[in-house]
Motif scaffolding. Structure first.
Motif, PDB file in Angstrom:
ATOM      1  N   VAL A  98      -1.870  -3.191   5.626  1.00  0.00           N
ATOM      2  CA  VAL A  98      -3.099  -2.499   5.803  1.00  0.00           C
ATOM      3  C   VAL A  98      -4.236  -3.256   5.744  1.00  0.00           C
TER       4      VAL A  98
ATOM      5  N   ASP B 158      -1.198   9.736   0.861  1.00  0.00           N
ATOM      6  CA  ASP B 158      -0.057   9.141   0.308  1.00  0.00           C
ATOM      7  C   ASP B 158       0.590   9.725  -0.777  1.00  0.00           C
TER       8      ASP B 158
ATOM      9  N   GLU C  21      -9.500   2.576   6.859  1.00  0.00           N
ATOM     10  CA  GLU C  21      -8.139   1.651   6.637  1.00  0.00           C
ATOM     11  C   GLU C  21      -7.312   1.970   7.804  1.00  0.00           C
TER      12      GLU C  21
ATOM     13  N   SER D  34       0.895  -1.213   0.045  1.00  0.00           N
ATOM     14  CA  SER D  34       0.032   0.037  -0.165  1.00  0.00           C
ATOM     15  C   SER D  34       1.092   1.219  -0.030  1.00  0.00           C
TER      16      SER D  34
ATOM     17  N   ARG E 174      -8.393  -2.684   4.834  1.00  0.00           N
ATOM     18  CA  ARG E 174      -9.304  -1.639   4.496  1.00  0.00           C
ATOM     19  C   ARG E 174     -10.653  -1.833   4.575  1.00  0.00           C
TER      20      ARG E 174
ATOM     21  N   GLU F 138      -6.306   2.309  -4.230  1.00  0.00           N
ATOM     22  CA  GLU F 138      -6.046   0.918  -3.751  1.00  0.00           C
ATOM     23  C   GLU F 138      -7.448   0.527  -3.295  1.00  0.00           C
ATOM     24  N   HIS F 139      -8.386   1.213  -3.111  1.00  0.00           N
ATOM     25  CA  HIS F 139      -9.388   0.472  -2.716  1.00  0.00           C
ATOM     26  C   HIS F 139     -10.306  -0.234  -3.690  1.00  0.00           C
TER      27      HIS F 139
END
Length: 689
Positions: free
Chosen positions: A416, A494, A426, A103, A418, A367-368
């Motif tokens: 991570v 991020d 998350e 992540s 989520r 990233e979801h």
């Protein structure tokens, strides 16, 4: 007599011409495009020749990469436009050698291995492609065709079919309805590289396994003639046997079902000589070579063809202009309205295709999400969207290692989750363990709605212990044991390539140093950074303003390739007031300085600059030459020279050595010397953290 013979000859010529005309009557013609990964770029050259001849097929049937190129052509793009579109794609950055990733929330850490939570528990992340980015790329690329088709591929300027394979039965599946991007993605789901695509109750994978040259399906769809662009496979390349991904793909390619070509009268077969090419070589020089190959093959094949007459030219189609309604389907997400907002879609509003394409590419970096299929429908000027979401794995964790002869070994474990608060937040945890420093950190982040936007509200904590190495001359003093506990509340975004990101919020700390009481401070922390890549630092500006101490630092680098040499310039600068020992600056940072031990010179101010030249001499070995200059200061004067100490002293030096690429990261072996005449070697394995 001569007149009779002349008349007879004329009648014979007329009859022959009439026979040829009848034998070359217009007929329903299909363009069949075989699959073959990167080799599919040869099809673009074939399309360019068709454009030059002024003919269009009545139907296009494609498998795998042939489906991608075919769908674009069916959508109304010319061969030249498809060439331009593909040149702008970041193909090499999303498809290639295996680079696991947990992540972006873990920063620029590069893992050696990653495990993801799948349907049957944790599995090793083994794909050679970034699923989310690839899916978004295909959705953006197929946007025009998707809006024209609106669920029916016969509504495209040229009717189109994609061939996929049913994973369970291994039978070929003809796709002619639904979301165009999803159909193309299913057709090109090369095993090992891409995950299968779910359509209804079926899982579909690369069409090449079922039928890589789907001539029979073109005939089943009513084609009387076919133009077949072939991408022959030359067998596994022994030069790739050391690469497990490349070897696996070669073996899979060898089991692709090649339809037997039995040309009929009027058919045109284009045997592009692609035997010497590999499926995943997306370098620009290779793609240019393949496109040129397709042109040569098509010119020769069509130049000798007896008849090239399809029924009719493709008809232009009008794109919709208005969004009728939007209904989200698939996996639930907490910020569904934000996803729709990113796409720029609103019921009853005008359709902004440029914003929609940009939104698809943006969501590809989320990233979801693993995929978002638009699934448009409707007719006339209106279009309805039923976006279907596929969520990324809810949990993942990875490990990384590094070794340095100065600082010994380092290990990190991070993960991570989520799925916190039903997927509304998350959580991230990271532990870094080494001989001289250990820390553990965790934070929870939630995209909180503020007005009409979502912001990444973050709460985090960190505990650290460091045995700070102290030096005197060429000797070493006992280590100073320091401990710190910190907390943060604010916004944390991020790092992302080519975008400035950062964090800002309240920071509170407690720390202890040898010979001093425990101290505490509270204040503000802010950082701004732009990553050179997802694993490589680009520019970082960071400030910490607490009531007890203050610290500001800049760390920036810029790389450019000049011929076969990569040149990277780096600048570091730092200033602090009343800094705890663990927060002081070391000359050169984690890479240290030529001729010195890492961390040998430490102070409250730093100025440093370097220029690294790196040239690859083999496929895995590079030569490195790095020149550098810098100084460390303390007190109130900026880099003020203090006689009899190293503070304020100007250093210059250079390192020369080799770097080897390995699965654990680079191995560096270098020798350094500075203007004091001191020398020191640097041996490092992996990316230091």
């Amino acid at each position: 007599m001569p007149r009779r013979f002349a008349l007879l000859a004329g009648l014979c010529a007329f009859a022959a011409g009439d026979a040829r005309a009848q034998s070359c009557a217009p007929a329903r013609t299909a363009l069949v495009l075989a699959g073959g990964g990167a080799k599919g770029f040869a099809h673009i050259g074939v399309l360019a020749v068709l454009d030059s001849l002024g003919v269009k097929p009545d139907l296009i049937v494609g498998t795998s990469s042939g489906a991608i190129i075919g769908a674009l052509y069916a959508s109304g793009y010319s061969g030249a436009q498809i060439d331009s579109l593909t040149r702008a794609l970041p193909i090499e950055s999303v498809i290639g050698r295996y680079e696991p990733r947990v992540s972006a929330a873990l920063g620029l850490l590069r893992p050696a291995a990653v495990w993801e939570r799948g349907q049957a528990g944790y599995v090793l992340q083994s794909g050679a492609a970034r699923e989310g980015e690839v899916n978004a790329l295909i959705s953006a690329l197929m946007l025009r065709g998707n809006l024209l088709a609106r669920g029916d591929f016969d509504s495209l300027p040229i009717p189109f079919r994609a061939i996929a394979t049913n994973v369970r039965t291994r039978a070929p599946v003809v796709l002619g309805r639904g979301d165009l991007a999803r159909a193309v993605r299913a057709s090109a789901a090369l095993p090992v590289v891409f995950k299968p695509v779910r359509l209804g109750n079926d899982w579909l994978t690369d069409g090449g396994i079922g039928d890589n040259v789907p001539v029979r399906f073109a005939h089943d769809l009513g084609a009387e003639r076919v133009w077949v662009s072939l991408l022959p496979f030359g067998g596994p390349d022994p030069n790739t046997f050391d690469d497990p991904i490349a070897l696996s793909i070669s073996l899979i390619s060898s089991i692709f079902h090649q339809d037997t070509i039995a040309p009929r009268a009027g058919d045109v077969v284009l045997p592009n000589p692609t035997q010497g090419y590999v499926n995943l070589d997306f370098s620009r020089s290779t793609l240019d070579s393949l496109i040129a190959m397709g042109r040569r093959t098509a010119r020769a094949a069509f130049g000798s063809a007896a008849c090239v007459r399809p029924l009719a030219l493709a008809l232009p189609r009008a794109l919709p202009t208005t969004v009728r309604d939007v209904r989200l389907h698939g996996a639930p997400v907490a910020d569904a309205d934000a996803v729709i907002g990113d796409l720029g879609l609103s019921s009853g509003a005008a359709l902004d295709t440029r914003r929609l394409e940009t939104g698809l590419r943006t969501l590809g970096h989320s990233e979801h999400l693993r995929a978002l299929w638009l699934t448009p429908s409707g007719s006339g000027p209106e279009v309805s969207f039923q976006p279907e979401i596929e969520r990324a794995p809810r949990r993942a964790f990875g490990v990384g290692v590094a070794f340095d002869q100065f600082m010994s070994g380092r290990l990190w474990i991070g993960g991570v989750d989520r799925s916190l608060f039903r997927g509304d937040a998350e959580g991230v945890a990271l532990a870094r363990l080494g001989s001289y420093a250990q820390d553990i950190s965790a934070f929870v982040r939630r995209r909180a709605r503020v007005g009409g936007a979502y912001v990444p509200l973050t709460v985090g904590a960190r505990a650290e212990h460091e045995s700070v190495r102290l030096f005197e001359g060429r000797g070493e003093l006992p280590n100073a044991e320091t401990r710190e506990l910190s907390g943060f509340v604010g916004l944390h975004q991020d790092p992302a390539v080519a975008r400035w990101e950062g964090d800002v919020g309240l920071d509170a700390r407690l720390w202890r140093e040898p010979g001093r009481n425990t101290r505490g401070a509270v204040g503000l922390r802010a950082a701004l950074f732009r990553a050179r890549s997802e694993h490589e630092m680009g520019t970082i500006v960071e400030g910490l303003a607490l009531n007890d101490f203050q610290r500001v630092r800049l760390d920036a680098s810029h790389a450019r390739r000049i011929g076969g040499v990569e040149a990277r310039a780096r600048v570091r600068a730092g200033w602090g007031n009343r800094l705890p020992l663990a927060h002081t600056f070391t000359l050169g940072g984690e890479d240290g300085f030529a001729g010195l031990r890492i961390g040998e010179i430490r102070g409250t101010q730093e100025a440093f600059a370097s220029l690294l030249l790196r040239r690859r001499v083999t496929s895995i070995i590079s030569v490195r030459v790095e020149g550098m200059a810098g100084a460390i200061g303390r007190g109130h004067g900026v880099l003020r020279r203090e006689t009899g100490t190293d503070f304020g002293k100007r250093y210059g030096g250079a390192r020369v050595g080799f770097e080897a690429d390995t699965p654990l990261g680079p191995i560096r072996v270098e020798e350094g010397i500075n203007n004091d005449g001191t020398r020191a070697s640097l041996i490092r394995v992996g990316y230091w953290f």
